[in-house]
Design a protein around this motif. Sequence first.
Motif, short mmCIF file in Angstrom:
data_model
loop_
_atom_site.label_atom_id
_atom_site.label_comp_id
_atom_site.label_asym_id
_atom_site.label_seq_id
_atom_site.Cartn_x
_atom_site.Cartn_y
_atom_site.Cartn_z
N ALA A 117 0.84 -1.20 0.00
CA ALA A 117 0.00 0.00 0.00
C ALA A 117 0.87 1.24 0.00
N TRP A 118 0.41 2.25 -0.73
CA TRP A 118 1.05 3.57 -0.71
C TRP A 118 0.08 4.51 -0.01
N VAL A 119 0.47 5.05 1.13
CA VAL A 119 -0.41 5.89 1.94
C VAL A 119 -0.04 7.35 1.72
N PHE A 120 -0.98 8.10 1.13
CA PHE A 120 -0.78 9.53 0.89
C PHE A 120 -1.48 10.30 1.99
N ARG A 121 -0.77 11.27 2.58
CA ARG A 121 -1.32 11.96 3.75
C ARG A 121 -1.29 13.46 3.54
N ARG A 122 -2.26 14.10 4.11
CA ARG A 122 -2.18 15.53 4.35
C ARG A 122 -2.89 15.79 5.67
N ASP A 123 -2.99 17.05 6.08
CA ASP A 123 -3.44 17.33 7.44
C ASP A 123 -4.85 16.81 7.73
N ASP A 124 -5.73 16.86 6.72
CA ASP A 124 -7.12 16.53 6.99
C ASP A 124 -7.53 15.12 6.57
N ALA A 125 -6.62 14.34 5.96
CA ALA A 125 -7.03 13.01 5.49
C ALA A 125 -5.83 12.17 5.14
N SER A 126 -6.03 10.86 5.13
CA SER A 126 -5.06 9.90 4.62
C SER A 126 -5.80 8.93 3.70
N VAL A 127 -5.25 8.72 2.51
CA VAL A 127 -5.85 7.81 1.55
C VAL A 127 -4.75 6.91 1.02
N ALA A 128 -5.08 5.70 0.67
CA ALA A 128 -4.06 4.79 0.16
C ALA A 128 -4.52 4.07 -1.08
N VAL A 129 -3.56 3.69 -1.87
CA VAL A 129 -3.78 2.73 -2.95
C VAL A 129 -3.24 1.41 -2.43
N GLU A 130 -4.10 0.42 -2.31
CA GLU A 130 -3.71 -0.88 -1.76
C GLU A 130 -3.88 -1.94 -2.83
N MET A 131 -2.92 -2.83 -2.95
CA MET A 131 -2.95 -3.87 -3.97
C MET A 131 -2.56 -5.21 -3.37
N ARG A 132 -2.98 -6.27 -4.03
CA ARG A 132 -2.59 -7.60 -3.56
C ARG A 132 -2.41 -8.52 -4.75
N THR A 133 -1.58 -9.52 -4.58
CA THR A 133 -1.41 -10.55 -5.59
C THR A 133 -0.85 -11.78 -4.90
N LEU A 134 -1.06 -12.95 -5.49
CA LEU A 134 -0.37 -14.13 -4.99
C LEU A 134 1.13 -13.92 -5.15
N SER A 135 1.88 -14.34 -4.16
CA SER A 135 3.31 -14.03 -4.15
C SER A 135 4.05 -14.53 -5.37
N GLN A 136 3.62 -15.67 -5.93
CA GLN A 136 4.34 -16.19 -7.09
C GLN A 136 4.19 -15.30 -8.32
N ALA A 137 3.17 -14.43 -8.30
CA ALA A 137 2.97 -13.52 -9.43
C ALA A 137 3.51 -12.13 -9.15
N PHE A 138 4.13 -11.94 -7.98
CA PHE A 138 4.54 -10.59 -7.57
C PHE A 138 5.49 -9.94 -8.57
N GLU A 139 6.55 -10.62 -8.95
CA GLU A 139 7.54 -10.02 -9.85
C GLU A 139 6.92 -9.68 -11.20
N GLU A 140 5.96 -10.49 -11.63
CA GLU A 140 5.35 -10.29 -12.93
C GLU A 140 4.48 -9.03 -12.98
N VAL A 141 3.78 -8.75 -11.89
CA VAL A 141 2.80 -7.66 -11.93
C VAL A 141 3.26 -6.39 -11.24
N PHE A 142 4.30 -6.46 -10.42
CA PHE A 142 4.63 -5.31 -9.58
C PHE A 142 5.02 -4.09 -10.40
N THR A 143 5.80 -4.27 -11.46
CA THR A 143 6.24 -3.13 -12.25
C THR A 143 5.06 -2.37 -12.82
N ALA A 144 4.06 -3.12 -13.31
CA ALA A 144 2.87 -2.46 -13.85
C ALA A 144 2.07 -1.80 -12.74
N CYS A 145 1.96 -2.48 -11.61
CA CYS A 145 1.16 -1.93 -10.52
C CYS A 145 1.81 -0.69 -9.90
#
Length: 427
Positions: free
Chosen positions: A67-95
Amino acid sequence: MLHVDAASLFAPMASLSIYPNIQTALRSPLPLSPVSVLDDLEVEVGGQRCRRLRAELDYNGTWHIWAWVFRRDDASVAVEMRTLSQAFEEVFTACEKIPASFRWVDARGSSEASPLDRWLGRVMSPDDRAEWRTKPLPERLALRAESERRFHEATRQSASPDWHTKATRSFYLISHAKAAVDERFLRVLDTLWDFLDARFATLSSDVVRRPVLRVCANLAECDALRHEPSWSGAYREIAVCTVYDDRAFEDQYGDAMADLCKYYIAEKDPYLGFYLPLLVEKGLSKGLRGVRVKGKTVTFVMPWWERDFHANAVKDGTRQSLRTLLTMDAEEADALYRTVPYLDYQCAQALRFLFGPAQHIRGLEEFLPRLLHEVLVEYGGLSKAKTMEEFQRAVREAHKRAYQRLLGPLDKSWPVIEKAFSDFCRV
């Protein structure tokens, strides 16, 4: 699968709470391995500083979550992603390119809330139920119609040119498939809508807004765009996809039936969106694969892929009686999970039994609608609870009183009912 999310896995860093499928798994009472945080770094993404977290979780395989958590004084929002670990290297660059596009955008126009806003959202809070019911029925119908119009229009405006949209009798269709596929799903799901309407329409006078039905071109697209239904009924769409054999088609509309059932009863009463009897909640959580539609006839069977679960339960003596599945509360279910594998699938089979064969057993006709009516009667006292502990206890006691009224008169015939359920579970 990509989700713009609240980084709920890493709470309390973020304040928004929109859960993807994996969070539903995390909330289940099954014994799960702990989350292992791999790193927690301050990084720069797309010219903005943010906090990046990576973790692994064992749940039906090893999942890599970040997850990438973006913050400012009034809020925090994140982009969260998941994948099976065996596919991590394949999809991470695109994600990794996804969070780089994140930007804070200040609201345009007036920030003053309209008094109508609380009634036009996707979901109604149980706290607003009493005031909502004081409104005249014509006003409630008009508000629901306006809410439906807004969501359908937002769906139409957000659709890219290769998706086609149209309003149908029971749904607002957005499709990436051929017209013949759309019509096949609509015929079946209209029948399932009528099935639910015939049983649950009398739960209240509130109208059920037509949900969005998204027909995807393939399973990968469906998985990427499907939103996890929540017990608040607040999910965005019911998603299905193009398939090439009848078994897969039955599975698709079985999952859609469970989503539609959750949605329908939550629309009828917000209490039922949040505080369902446990059997109904657990059973629907596994979908209603096993529902069969032929013409206008709806029947229920055990889905082929659950047979081993039920056969093993009989073999090792862990199959539960129908009465146990009906009346167990959350604490009793937690205790059973320690020794009973696949308890949720037993609940799903019990739910199919009550929707299907039970209709031909004296005393069990329309048991589920009657149960929900009784539960709503008992929920009248929930407002007296002053603490969360008192409230949860009041919900449990409401369920027990409802079951006592329904099951008490059936004590003498219960052995016959249990035999019928046992026969329905036979592999």
